[in-house]
Design a protein around this motif. Structure first.
Motif, mmCIF file in Angstrom:
data_model
loop_
_atom_site.group_PDB
_atom_site.id
_atom_site.type_symbol
_atom_site.label_atom_id
_atom_site.label_comp_id
_atom_site.label_asym_id
_atom_site.label_seq_id
_atom_site.Cartn_x
_atom_site.Cartn_y
_atom_site.Cartn_z
ATOM 1 N N ASP A 292 43.538 -2.104 16.576
ATOM 2 C CA ASP A 292 42.198 -2.598 16.843
ATOM 3 C C ASP A 292 42.062 -4.102 16.596
ATOM 4 O OD1 ASP A 292 39.531 -2.147 17.605
ATOM 5 O OD2 ASP A 292 38.909 -1.912 15.521
ATOM 6 N N ALA A 293 42.557 -4.584 15.468
ATOM 7 C CA ALA A 293 42.431 -6.015 15.145
ATOM 8 C C ALA A 293 43.175 -6.870 16.166
ATOM 9 C CB ALA A 293 42.942 -6.290 13.741
ATOM 10 N N ALA A 294 44.337 -6.404 16.603
ATOM 11 C CA ALA A 294 45.095 -7.159 17.609
ATOM 12 C C ALA A 294 44.337 -7.196 18.928
ATOM 13 C CB ALA A 294 46.474 -6.534 17.808
ATOM 14 N N GLY A 295 43.728 -6.087 19.329
ATOM 15 C CA GLY A 295 42.946 -6.077 20.559
ATOM 16 C C GLY A 295 41.782 -7.047 20.491
ATOM 17 N N ALA A 296 41.111 -7.094 19.336
ATOM 18 C CA ALA A 296 40.002 -8.033 19.154
ATOM 19 C C ALA A 296 40.503 -9.476 19.202
ATOM 20 C CB ALA A 296 39.294 -7.754 17.830
ATOM 21 N N ALA A 297 41.663 -9.739 18.589
ATOM 22 C CA ALA A 297 42.229 -11.095 18.587
ATOM 23 C C ALA A 297 42.618 -11.537 19.995
ATOM 24 C CB ALA A 297 43.440 -11.161 17.658
ATOM 25 N N LEU A 298 43.170 -10.627 20.789
ATOM 26 C CA LEU A 298 43.541 -10.949 22.170
ATOM 27 C C LEU A 298 42.295 -11.311 22.988
ATOM 28 C CD1 LEU A 298 46.121 -8.091 22.732
ATOM 29 C CD2 LEU A 298 46.655 -10.521 22.581
ATOM 30 N N ALA A 299 41.235 -10.520 22.826
ATOM 31 C CA ALA A 299 39.991 -10.798 23.556
ATOM 32 C C ALA A 299 39.406 -12.140 23.150
ATOM 33 C CB ALA A 299 38.989 -9.674 23.299
ATOM 34 N N GLU A 300 39.400 -12.422 21.857
ATOM 35 C CA GLU A 300 38.852 -13.688 21.362
ATOM 36 C C GLU A 300 39.674 -14.867 21.879
ATOM 37 O OE1 GLU A 300 38.286 -17.180 19.244
ATOM 38 O OE2 GLU A 300 40.068 -15.996 18.819
#
Length: 125
Positions: free
Chosen positions: A66-74
């Motif tokens: 989840d954190a990696a997905g959020a970081a990619l989007a950001e």
């Protein structure tokens, strides 16, 4: 697929010659390579600076998270010069944080054409 590549790959990719703004790399396919959160952080750095990357396939890496997905989007939102069109995150362990980040990306991105989020049951409704 090569499930042994793993987390060290993300850091190596963010430091590789194609990670700079002048790179010509357009597509990166890393599906089923055993990537985890550390790789996600490194790939987010790549997306933050890349002007040429248009497609990224990270599917079938359930430990990415989840954190990696959020970081990619950001990172994609932060890159105003991005020509990014295709992001495949199927089966990558995404959850609510990634969902919120990707929703914000969809509201702000003029270039994104494809987003694959299937096989991420923690995203919810």
């Amino acid at each position: 697929t090569n499930p042994q590549l793993g987390d060290g790959l993300g850091a190596a990719l963010s430091e590789a010659p194609w990670a700079n703004a002048e790179s010509k790399l357009r597509e990166l396919w890393l599906n089923g390579t055993g990537l985890g959160p550390a790789a996600g952080a490194g790939l987010a750095e790549l997306l933050r600076s890349s002007r040429s990357l248009e497609k990224l396939n990270l599917g079938r890496n359930p430990q990415l998270g989840d954190a990696a997905g959020a970081a990619l989007a950001e990172a994609l939102q932060a890159n105003a010069e991005s020509r990014f069109r295709d992001l495949r995150l199927n089966g990558t362990g995404l959850g609510p944080a990634a969902g919120a980040g990707l929703a914000a990306l969809l509201r702000s991105s003029w270039s994104l054409e494809k987003l694959d989020l299937c096989l991420n049951p923690q995203l919810g409704d």
